[in-house]
Design an enzyme around this catalytic site. Sequence first.
Site, mmCIF file in Angstrom:
data_model
loop_
_atom_site.group_PDB
_atom_site.id
_atom_site.type_symbol
_atom_site.label_atom_id
_atom_site.label_comp_id
_atom_site.label_asym_id
_atom_site.label_seq_id
_atom_site.Cartn_x
_atom_site.Cartn_y
_atom_site.Cartn_z
ATOM 1 N N TYR A 1 4.827 -1.714 -6.597
ATOM 2 C CA TYR A 1 3.843 -1.066 -5.738
ATOM 3 C C TYR A 1 3.416 -1.959 -4.572
ATOM 4 C CZ TYR A 1 3.311 2.087 -9.780
ATOM 5 O OH TYR A 1 3.535 2.964 -10.805
ATOM 6 N N ASP B 1 -0.441 5.479 -19.442
ATOM 7 C CA ASP B 1 -0.422 6.944 -19.493
ATOM 8 C C ASP B 1 0.126 7.429 -20.829
ATOM 9 O OD1 ASP B 1 -1.381 6.844 -16.933
ATOM 10 O OD2 ASP B 1 0.123 8.179 -16.082
#
Length: 366
Positions: free
Chosen positions: A135, A241
């Site tokens: 990222y 997640d």
Amino acid sequence: MRGLRIATIGGDGVGPEVIEATLPVLRAAAEASGVSVETVALDWGGEHMLRTGRAMPADGADVLSECDGVLFGAVGRPDIPDDELIWGLIIGLRQALDLAVNVRPVRSWDGVTTAVRTEEPIDFVVVRENTEGEYAGVGGRVGQLGIEVAVHSRTAIERTARYAFDLARQRRGRVSLVTKSNAMRYGYPLWDEVTASVHLDYPDVELEHVLVDAMAARMVQRPGGLDVLLCSNLFGDILSDLAAGLVGGMGMAPSANVLPGRGPGLFEPVHGSAPDIAGAGIANPVACLLSAALLLDHTGVEGAGDRIRSAVTTTLRDPATHTPDLGGTATTTDLSTSVLTNLQQPAGGAPSAPTEHLVSLPTSRR
């Protein structure tokens, strides 16, 4: 009375709804510790981008630096490309404020039925490097070729690793470093090297090395033995997640974006903007409530975060408070009002959350 100045960014979709449901609980918990709360509402997100061409003003990071903490709702809407909004707001703020560490506590809750059943209670924390990795925004596109470069620096790895080891000392003394060093030849071997070096300063903490694919399987098969997972930006995002699915879904997943020892931090539910249910009043506010608890931990409001967690624990034992994602019919307001009621019970009226489930973040001062 000491005061806190908290910025709120509702963002998109259900974000404003869960923020609105959380603020009365945050205020009540802080005031019970003798701390007042002033909120500054910021209309950043998709609407702001459509109106101005930017998801937040150019001086957004400076605006937030004048606050003690930030409570963030969600980002994303169907009429704006996801990468533009995410980079224009949440990733942009993580990098501009140098929010080095993302902390995502994961715990099971009495009364909440999950798709994956485990015999032992789940109680671990994902500690994720928050500014680099895949990222970092390095790469480009040439015709049909897309290049995404992962960046891993010793500085970023070390400060994330130290946070993980410090947190493990407060908990059960175990860190699991999650990498892919067997196939990726440069970045993740550096993670192994730097973490091993940091470990020398924490002889009382156990360290294990686990490949990310093996950890994904272990989280589903044997999550009860996990304590602190130390992860890169990408791996921490994905595994946290997955972890949310073990304890009731994304509506149960809080997070903190922090620069250890300094502020302000940014605290957000992990779930997305859920445009399909926006405005229906049925979004689960638990992740936002627990994110507010982490904010109060981080700003040093003694006992306030524990009050919220205890009230959430009591509330979730009653199926009548469960929102549709938990199999119930309660509204966002029903659940948050019940949490507020339980929080405001006289001293001793609400049972405390088990101490092994509490996450204490290093105190930050503006």
